[in-house]
Design an enzyme around this catalytic site. Structure first.
Site, PDB file in Angstrom:
ATOM      1  CG  ASP A  29      -6.734  44.223  20.594  1.00  0.00           C
ATOM      2  OD1 ASP A  29      -6.544  44.823  19.526  1.00  0.00           O
ATOM      3  OD2 ASP A  29      -7.859  44.119  21.122  1.00  0.00           O
ATOM      4  CE  LYS A 134      -9.371  45.150  18.403  1.00  0.00           C
ATOM      5  NZ  LYS A 134     -10.019  44.933  19.681  1.00  0.00           N
ATOM      6  CB  CYS A 167     -10.143  41.277  20.997  1.00  0.00           C
ATOM      7  SG  CYS A 167     -10.700  42.597  22.104  1.00  0.00           S
TER       8      CYS A 167
HETATM    9  N1  TIU Z   1      -8.309  42.527  23.279  1.00  0.00           N
HETATM   10  C1  TIU Z   1      -9.217  41.993  24.076  1.00  0.00           C
HETATM   11  O1  TIU Z   1      -9.466  40.797  24.067  1.00  0.00           O
HETATM   12  N2  TIU Z   1      -9.828  42.841  24.992  1.00  0.00           N
HETATM   13  C2  TIU Z   1     -10.302  42.436  26.234  1.00  0.00           C
HETATM   14  O2  TIU Z   1     -10.872  43.217  26.986  1.00  0.00           O
HETATM   15  N3  TIU Z   1     -10.071  41.129  26.581  1.00  0.00           N
HETATM   16  C3  TIU Z   1     -10.354  40.517  27.754  1.00  0.00           C
HETATM   17  O3  TIU Z   1     -10.192  39.303  27.835  1.00  0.00           O
HETATM   18  N4  TIU Z   1     -10.774  41.234  28.768  1.00  0.00           N
END
Ligand code: TIU
Length: 226
Positions: A29, A134, A167
């Site tokens: 991500d 995802k 994530c």
């Molecule tokens: N990629 C991921 O960690 N999504 C989130 O929403 N992370 C947060 O820390 N909010």
């Protein structure tokens, strides 16, 4: 019978047996929506600049990984433009003024195909590197990641990306339950919260490596360059 090349990497709670031919670099991500102002991360009330220190070490690692022809896989969190895969609870969680699917400076927030949803230019996927879209926090939920890893003969993952406690942690736990060994690189993962960064890593390596191992990119780069 020929033995498979294996290299010992200094890690916690103990050394990690790195098998390059069976290992994928899983970059989680590294999207504008999490790393740049105006996206999902900022919408949740976070200071996105906290994550940007992970970009350079990820870039350096990715360059060496590619140089050796090792497997790279990227993930992106996001939803269909019609929002059909967005749980109503996720849409309203946080009660923020703007939500997933609403317009922002980088397009609709956390929506596939929008500028904010895509991976930052510094770490942009090469054409032969699978990108896993995802809908959740874990990279195995509602994706074909497990099938892709099995088809590639991957048994272990070097995990980087954001965020450490969300994530990255969710994905490492999912991977562990599916039989993969995970090595998380502390300098290549980031959190909006310094204490969550620390504890997110501690939770992975505690209890004899209950979910996996932790080291930093210098240890794996030293082995790859040797
Ligand atoms: N990629 C991921 O960690 N999504 C989130 O929403 N992370 C947060 O820390 N909010």
């Amino acid at each position: 019978m020929e033995s498979i090349p294996t290299f010992s990497i200094k890690a916690e709670p103990y050394s990690f047996d790195f098998i390059p031919s069976q290992c994928a670099l899983l970059i989680i991500d590294m999207q504008r929506d999490f790393l740049e102002p105006g996206g999902f991360g900022e919408m949740l009330g976070n200071d996105v600049s906290q994550l940007r220190r992970t970009i350079k070490p990820n870039q350096d690692l990715l360059a060496v990984w590619r140089e050796f022809g090792l497997q790279v896989i990227h993930t992106r969190e996001g939803h269909r433009p019609d929002l059909a895969d967005l749980p109503p609870q996720k849409k309203i969680r946080g009660k923020s003024e703007k939500g997933i699917g609403d317009p922002g400076p980088m397009g609709r927030i956390l929506i596939r195909g929008e500028l904010g949803h895509d991976i930052i230019a510094e770490l942009y996927p090469a054409p032969d590197e699978p990108v896993i879209d995802k809908p959740g926090k874990g990279a195995f939920f509602a994706t074909d990641l497990h099938a892709i890893l099995q088809n590639l003969g991957i048994t272990q993952l070097v995990v980087t990306g954001v965020t450490t406690e969300v994530c990255v942690n969710t994905t490492v736990r999912e991977a562990n339950d599916r039989g993969y060994n995970c090595l998380v690189l502390s300098d290549c993962v980031g959190s909006y919260f310094p204490d969550f960064q620390e504890w997110g890593l501690k939770m992975i390596k505690a209890q004899g490596g209950i979910f996996g191992w932790v080291t930093d990119s210098s240890e794996i780069l030293a082995v790859l360059k040797s």
